[in-house]
Structures are given as structure tokens and as C-alpha cells.
Design a protein around this motif. Structure first.
Motif, PDB file in Angstrom:
ATOM      1  N   PHE A 342       9.950  -9.999 -15.028  1.00 37.53           N
ATOM      2  CA  PHE A 342       9.691  -8.634 -15.264  1.00 37.53           C
ATOM      3  C   PHE A 342       8.194  -8.509 -14.730  1.00 37.53           C
ATOM      4  N   THR A 343       7.932  -7.496 -14.320  1.00 31.70           N
ATOM      5  CA  THR A 343       6.470  -6.987 -13.940  1.00 31.70           C
ATOM      6  C   THR A 343       5.827  -6.391 -15.362  1.00 31.70           C
ATOM      7  N   LEU A 344       4.478  -6.133 -15.245  1.00 28.55           N
ATOM      8  CA  LEU A 344       4.026  -5.724 -16.294  1.00 28.55           C
ATOM      9  C   LEU A 344       4.561  -4.131 -16.772  1.00 28.55           C
ATOM     10  N   GLU A 345       4.954  -3.409 -15.585  1.00 29.42           N
ATOM     11  CA  GLU A 345       5.521  -1.996 -16.099  1.00 29.42           C
ATOM     12  C   GLU A 345       6.895  -2.180 -16.482  1.00 29.42           C
ATOM     13  N   GLU A 346       7.610  -3.258 -16.142  1.00 28.39           N
ATOM     14  CA  GLU A 346       8.970  -3.302 -16.656  1.00 28.39           C
ATOM     15  C   GLU A 346       8.945  -3.917 -18.199  1.00 28.39           C
ATOM     16  N   TRP A 347       7.912  -4.713 -18.427  1.00 25.22           N
ATOM     17  CA  TRP A 347       7.834  -5.349 -19.850  1.00 25.22           C
ATOM     18  C   TRP A 347       7.162  -4.094 -20.718  1.00 25.22           C
ATOM     19  N   LYS A 348       6.703  -3.014 -20.263  1.00 22.18           N
ATOM     20  CA  LYS A 348       6.131  -1.842 -20.954  1.00 22.18           C
ATOM     21  C   LYS A 348       7.323  -0.920 -21.421  1.00 22.18           C
TER      22      LYS A 348
END
Length: 410
Positions: A342-348
Motif C-alpha cells: 500500500f502507498t500512504l494514499e491507499e493506507w488512508k
């Protein structure tokens, strides 16, 4: 000319087991952490041993074949310390020591040793000594073999008191003395906390080595000791912090860890009172650590244990500058996507979204990335608590954006 300081690390081997409740992947995570704990204590891990078992052997923790293998390795490679990932019973420790000729420690003993190294103040040293004495009491057998009985004499006939019983009595007396000393200090700390008046109290909580002290330094402009090692902070530091014109108290507390020894929770009760009496918790998470979700669960469990779980919490995901996700090549049709991709944006967009839009922050305390947003959220949360407590003071502390406009006009 200054002489170059050389640090001699102890040659160490670490041991763990795979059971029905602990998979091989989970064991590797724990052994990675144990490796870091060993490095923090001053040891160098040369080898890892592990074995699959339904449950630990009640006599020697591991099977006899594995014990013989470790014994041979220790002998041939000059290993001075053997550290087990789980807590050993006194009899297990004694039996292993008879077979393997080196220091035998478990995870609890190792954490207590690190705490003893890190304790700076008289209060921290007292707390650590109490935890060590509680841990040591059932393990005294075998430490004294040079005298079977004290010497008697006129008026001293009879069975007498064995050396081990004398030592147990000394340790019990010491525990009673330390508990009394801690009670006295608890009263002093309680008076200190009551003297702080009605200011809003904010406590930094989180797993060990997630950047709480770095964040404390960045927000409070203080000089708290920071180091990339586990349990760098033992003594609670409290600082008065002012964001815009809103003052509050910020405390940096001891970090938590998985399998935290119960003796430490008991003896560090007063330090954890800072968390218990806080109005707002900033739960700091090292998002760059692959197991950060487990760390969050461990912290939440410890907060539940000390009855501090129902407090308002801001989740602060720190070290976003160090976060690196795994990538999958476009032509790779085999690798399955996992949370580590996951990228940070996906984690969010995952469960972090359910934490609440206003309650999850993504920052870097070292680079002060997204720091203005962090200050705004903390300001608004503290202001809300303050005006609930003192409704007539509401006009003193405007919204964060209004406070900025007021500053710009001035």
C-alpha cells in the motif's frame, strides 16, 4: 588527543519457538525485535535458533536435541549469552544453565536490564529495582551453592536457616522497602500533578522507538534525549507548550512493547499515571515499521490494562519520510498485493479512514512535514477540552484559522 572509544558487544544467540498460537512469520517478527533489544542492551546476535513445538517443554523449554545443538554452537563459537524470546520459568532457567555453560536470559530479563541501563533519576532507578526484585525472588534457587547452611553455635542448634532462605528474606524485605519508597514518591508526584492547576494535559503514548521524544522536542522546543534505540526515554518529561496563545501541558512517557513484563507495568504505575490523568492522548505510530498495526494493538492493550482506553485520542502516524512500500512489476502476475504494497494514499482509505477525518494525522517529526496541520489539530482538540471545562473562557481562544488571521493583522 581524545582516544577513540571502542564498544565491546557481547556475542549472543537468540531462541524462539513456533507453536499453534505463534506462526513462523510472527516468530521472525518477535526475533527481529529481540535482536534490536539485544543490540540496545549491548549485545551482538550471532545466531538465531528456533523449533516447532506444540507447547514449550516444561523442563528445558526446547526439545533435548535442539538444546544439544545450541550447547555445541555456544561451546564452539564462544557465545557468552543465550536469550529466549519467551519468559522462562525458574526451573527451566536452572535446567538449561546446567546443560549450557553461559548466561541464560529471557525477554523479561533483557528488558529489565535495558531499563536498568536507561534509568537516570532516583525514581526510575527505584521502579526498575522493584521490578528486578519481583522477577528475581522466585529465581534465587541455584544462585547460592557455596554454603548449605549458616553456621550454628551455642543457642543456635537445630536446622537453622538455609542460605537461600536468608536471601529470599533479604529480597522480600527489599521489595517492601522499595514499595514504601515508591508510595512516598507517588504522593509527591500526585501533589506535583495537582499543583499544575486546571491546564489541559496531553500525553504522548505509543510503541517504543516511534519518535515520541523527537515530536516532544519539535512541539515543545525542549531538549529531551533522543536515540534510535528501544526505551531511550524512561523518565516522564512534562513541558508547558503554547500553540498560538493556547497553553497546555505535554508529557512524554515510557514506550510500550509487545510481551511487556507485568512487573514493569506494576512498578511503573506512577509514570503511567501521567497517561491515566491526561485529558487527551496523542498515539504516535511509526508507519515506516512493517508491523505497525501489531504495535497499535499492543499499545491499545496496555492502555486497556491501565484503564486509560476511553480517553480522546489523536492518531499520529509518524516517519512518513521513511515509509517505503513494496512494489509489484506490471508483468508480475503471481505476487499478491498485501498491506505492505500500500502507498500512504491507499493506507488512508483503509481502516485509518474510520479512525475519523479529524483524528488521523500523517507527519514527519524530524523533517516537520505536515507540521502546521498537526499543530492545528492539536490546538482544536485542546481548545475543545478547555472551553468545555471553562465555557466563560471561550472568547480567549478563537478557532485556529481566526487566531492566524489575528496574528497577521497584528
Amino acid at each position: 588527543m581524545l582516544e577513540k572509544e571502542t564498544i565491546n558487544f557481547e556475542k549472543t544467540a537468540i531462541v524462539g519457538i513456533v507453536t499453534q498460537n505463534q506462526s513462523e512469520d510472527k516468530l521472525n517478527e518477535y526475533l527481529d525485535e529481540l535482536d534490536f533489544l539485544t543490540y540496545t542492551a549491548g549485545g551482538e546476535v550471532v545466531k538465531r535458533f528456533w523449533q516447532k513445538m506444540d507447547k514449550p517443554n516444561p523442563k528445558t523449554f526446547l526439545g533435548t536435541g535442539k538444546i544439544d545443538e545450541i550447547h555445541l554452537f555456544v561451546k564452539e563459537n564462544g557465545i557468552s549469552t543465550l536469550i529466549f524470546d519467551d519468559e522462562l520459568t525458574p526451573s527451566q532457567q536452572k535446567n538449561i544453565s546446567k546443560i549450557i555453560d553461559c548466561k541464560i536470559l529471557d525477554r523479561t530479563n533483557l528488558i529489565l536490564d535495558i531499563f536498568a541501563q536507561r534509568a537516570e533519576t532516583s525514581y526510575a532507578r527505584t521502579q526498575v529495582e522493584l521490578a528486578q526484585c519481583i522477577y528475581l525472588l522466585p529465581r534465587l534457587s541455584g544462585l547460592w551453592t557455596h554454603l548449605e547452611r549458616q553456621k550454628g553455635g551455642i543457642g543456635m542448634r537445630g536446622p537453622g536457616e538455609t542460605e537461600i532462605e536468608t536471601d529470599r528474606r533479604i529480597v522480600r524485605d527489599r521489595i517492601s522497602l522499595l514499595k514504601e519508597k515508591i508510595k512516598t514518591i507517588d504522593k509527591q508526584m500526585s501533589v506535583q500533578r495537582s499543583n499544575r492547576g486546571a491546564m489541559v494535559r496531553v500525553a504522548l503514548v505509543g510503541y517504543t522507538n516511534v519518535g515520541k521524544s523527537t515530536l516532544m522536542n519539535a512541539v515543545g522546543k525542549s531538549d529531551v534525549f533522543v536515540e534510535n534505540k528501544l526505551f531511550a526515554t524512561l523518565d516522564t518529561t512534562v513541558r508547558k507548550v503554547v500553540i498560538k496563545n493556547l497553553p497546555f501541558l505535554l508529557s512524554d512517557t515510557v514506550g510500550f512493547i509487545r510481551k511487556l513484563p507485568t512487573q514493569l507495568v506494576d512498578s511503573f504505575k506512577s509514570t503511567l499515571d501521567e497517561v491515566r490523568e491526561a485529558d487527551l492522548l496523542l498515539h504516535v505510530v511509526d508507519i515506516s515499521h512493517p508491523d505497525f498495526e501489531d504495535h497499535i494493538a499492543s499499545v491499545n492493550q496496555t492502555l486497556a490494562d491501565i484503564k486509560a482506553k476511553d480517553k480522546p485520542v489523536l492518531m499520529v502516524f509518524n516517519k512518513i519520510d521513511a515509509y517505503k512500500n513494496l512494489t509489484i512489476d506490471e508483468d508480475d502476475l503471481i505476487t499478491e498485493k498485501t498491506p505492505r504494497h500500500f502507498t500512504l494514499e491507499e493506507w488512508k482509505t483503509t481502516w485509518m479512514n474510520r479512525v475519523g477525518e479529524e483524528n488521523a494525522l500523517f507527519i514527519s517529526a524530524t523533517n516537520k512535514q505536515n507540521f502546521e496541520e498537526f499543530r492545528e489539530r492539536v490546538y482544536e482538540a485542546v481548545r475543545q477540552i478547555h472551553i468545555t471545562r471553562f465555557p466563560y473562557n471561550k472568547f480567549l481562544y478563537p478557532d485556529y484559522k481566526d487566531a492566524i488571521e489575528k496574528e497577521e493583522k497584528e
